[in-house]
Design a protein around this motif. Structure first.
Motif, PDB file in Angstrom:
ATOM      1  N   ARG A 227       9.460 -76.073  87.952  1.00  0.00           N
ATOM      2  CA  ARG A 227       9.644 -76.281  89.392  1.00  0.00           C
ATOM      3  C   ARG A 227      11.133 -76.317  89.713  1.00  0.00           C
ATOM      4  N   GLY A 329       2.952 -69.980  98.146  1.00  0.00           N
ATOM      5  CA  GLY A 329       4.107 -70.844  98.350  1.00  0.00           C
ATOM      6  C   GLY A 329       4.407 -71.100  99.812  1.00  0.00           C
ATOM      7  N   GLN A 331       6.135 -70.518 102.905  1.00  0.00           N
ATOM      8  CA  GLN A 331       6.849 -69.426 103.544  1.00  0.00           C
ATOM      9  C   GLN A 331       6.583 -69.476 105.042  1.00  0.00           C
ATOM     10  N   PRO A 340      11.600 -77.061 103.204  1.00  0.00           N
ATOM     11  CA  PRO A 340      10.955 -77.116 101.887  1.00  0.00           C
ATOM     12  C   PRO A 340      10.122 -78.379 101.719  1.00  0.00           C
ATOM     13  N   GLU A 343       5.321 -78.834  96.029  1.00  0.00           N
ATOM     14  CA  GLU A 343       4.109 -78.036  95.877  1.00  0.00           C
ATOM     15  C   GLU A 343       3.475 -78.285  94.521  1.00  0.00           C
ATOM     16  N   SER A 351       6.365 -73.186  93.183  1.00  0.00           N
ATOM     17  CA  SER A 351       7.379 -72.634  94.100  1.00  0.00           C
ATOM     18  C   SER A 351       8.191 -71.487  93.518  1.00  0.00           C
ATOM     19  N   ASN A 355       9.714 -71.777  99.540  1.00  0.00           N
ATOM     20  CA  ASN A 355      10.411 -73.065  99.484  1.00  0.00           C
ATOM     21  C   ASN A 355      11.922 -72.893  99.528  1.00  0.00           C
ATOM     22  N   SER A 395      12.141 -68.235 100.552  1.00  0.00           N
ATOM     23  CA  SER A 395      12.260 -69.615 101.021  1.00  0.00           C
ATOM     24  C   SER A 395      11.188 -69.932 102.047  1.00  0.00           C
ATOM     25  N   CYS A 396      11.258 -71.156 102.536  1.00  0.00           N
ATOM     26  CA  CYS A 396      10.328 -71.605 103.577  1.00  0.00           C
ATOM     27  C   CYS A 396      10.540 -70.855 104.892  1.00  0.00           C
TER      28      CYS A 396
END
Length: 428
Positions: A227, A329, A331, A340, A343, A351, A355, A395-396
């Motif tokens: 992670r 994930g 997103q 973020p 998870e 992730s 994230n 990423s998120c």
């Protein structure tokens, strides 16, 4: 099958599927600015960022320039003054407004930019059947380009709002997550000869030119963390004088820390065990379980050294992600508060996609046999292959469906206003 090192970026999609994806992408960009006022959309908070209004116009300029102007007979520019305003970095397209001056564009107004978008959308939809026959690669590139700017738009808004002493919220905070960070453990990675990079398969999957061609690479024995590094672990690094210990830092990084008085990730304030961070929902208590984000390459590398580890190479990262679903994930699915959060693991990793963008130790350079696309769009990636490092994973704030294992993001080592974090690696 076409040579994957050719300039064609993908095989054309069916017309109806492309039409719907084009409309969805264009709609999401406008959804992302629904809560902004005219001033919010016009201000530029730093030279690396761009105003929201500029993002909306630039992505529209891209479709107008490389598709309508170049490939639709008798098309006339919406306003022949605007290419100077909304060209980003394409030297082949001539003079352009200097990047640090984008925030001076009080005119055209947001409403005028939205009208420009409506005009170009209508022209694109009318021309789409003919464009797909011969230029489906460029249509797809325009969609993917706008998805990249959707993430940039969110991160630029976040930076802008963070500079306001009122700490305004862009969106309401999501419901608190009860997911805790999974315990850190090491997963042995593939070693020996592996295949790296994108290939244009029978389904014509999209890839940017910097992901091509697919090629062999040799991996030494290694392991990756299951992670990303968490905020709680970063607080331990701070408490152990991580920002004040020169031996942990690369020379350029140590100079940067001292010159910029860096003592925590971007958007953090407080100290000890009481930290807050600025989010798209305003100032919030740091979520100890979530992946740390808004750290530079220099910070990521120093943390890895402090932890007795290192950053993964992009080859190691891609080999781990190769057979995993890039739609998994945290997103971006719709307009809202992209941040973020912890998870659960999926097949051992948490992730890998989403994230936070994960810094690698790899310099951003071309793959063996790389050839940029012909024409002005060849400036999209290749000319930036100097002085930057590669990030992987998304990423998120990355629109879901935009990622793949071979996707290469890149930034200068001091930059951290994007959702950037890290995953540790070690040699075996």
């Amino acid at each position: 099958m076409k040579d994957p090192s050719s300039a064609d970026l993908r095989a054309p999609l069916t017309g109806e599927r492309t039409r719907e994806r084009f409309l969805q992408t264009r709609r999401l960009s406008q959804d992302l600015v629904q809560g902004l006022n005219e001033a919010d959309a016009a201000v530029q908070s730093m030279p690396d960022a761009s105003p929201a209004k500029w993002h909306l116009a630039h992505t529209t300029w891209f479709f107008e320039t490389f598709l309508l102007r170049d490939h639709v007979p008798d098309y006339r520019l919406y306003d022949n003054r605007w290419p100077f305003l909304f060209n980003s970095y394409y030297e082949a397209e001539g003079a352009r407004l200097a990047r640090p001056e984008r925030g001076l564009l009080t005119r055209p107004t947001l409403a005028e930019v939205l009208a420009y978008r409506d005009h170009i959308d209508a022209a694109m939809l009318e021309a789409l059947p003919a464009l797909l026959e011969r230029h489906g690669d460029l249509v797809e590139l325009g969609i993917q380009h706008e998805q990249q700017h959707q993430e940039l738009l969110l991160t630029d808004i976040k930076h802008l709002f963070s500079r306001n002493p009122l700490g305004p919220a862009y969106a309401a905070a999501p419901d608190a997550s009860e997911q805790r960070a999974v315990p850190l453990r090491w997963i042995e990675g593939a070693s020996g000869l592996v295949e790296i990079g994108a290939g244009l398969g029978a389904d014509g999957d999209f890839a940017f030119d910097n992901e091509l061609p697919r090629h062999p690479a040799w991996l030494a024995p290694h392991a990756l963390a299951n992670r990303p590094v968490t905020n709680a672990e970063w607080i331990e690094f701070i408490a152990d004088q991580g920002y004040g210990t020169a031996a942990l830092w690369l020379s350029d990084g140590w100079d940067w820390v001292r010159q910029e008085s860096v003592a925590a990730p971007l958007y953090w304030r407080g100290g000890g065990r009481q930290w807050e961070r600025f989010t798209l929902a305003g100032w919030r208590e740091v979520d100890l379980e979530a992946p740390v984000t808004h750290v530079s390459f220099y910070e990521a590398d120093a943390f890895a050294t402090w932890a007795g580890a290192r950053l993964p190479t992009e080859h190691e990262w891609e080999a781990a992600a190769r057979n995993r679903d890039p739609r998994d994930g945290v997103q971006l699915d719709r307009a809202g508060c992209a941040e973020p959060r912890a998870e659960a693991e999926i097949d051992g990793f948490a992730s890998l996609h989403g994230n936070v963008w994960e810094w690698t130790g790899s310099a951003y350079r071309p793959w063996p046999g790389y050839r940029p696309a012909a024409g002005a769009v060849g400036e999209y990636n290749g000319k930036f292959m100097s002085g930057q490092f590669v990030l992987r994973g998304g990423s998120c704030a990355t629109p879901r469906g935009h990622l793949r294992a071979s996707y290469r993001n890149f930034f200068h080592p001091h930059q951290r206003w994007q959702f950037t974090g890290l995953r540790l690696a070690r040699s075996l």
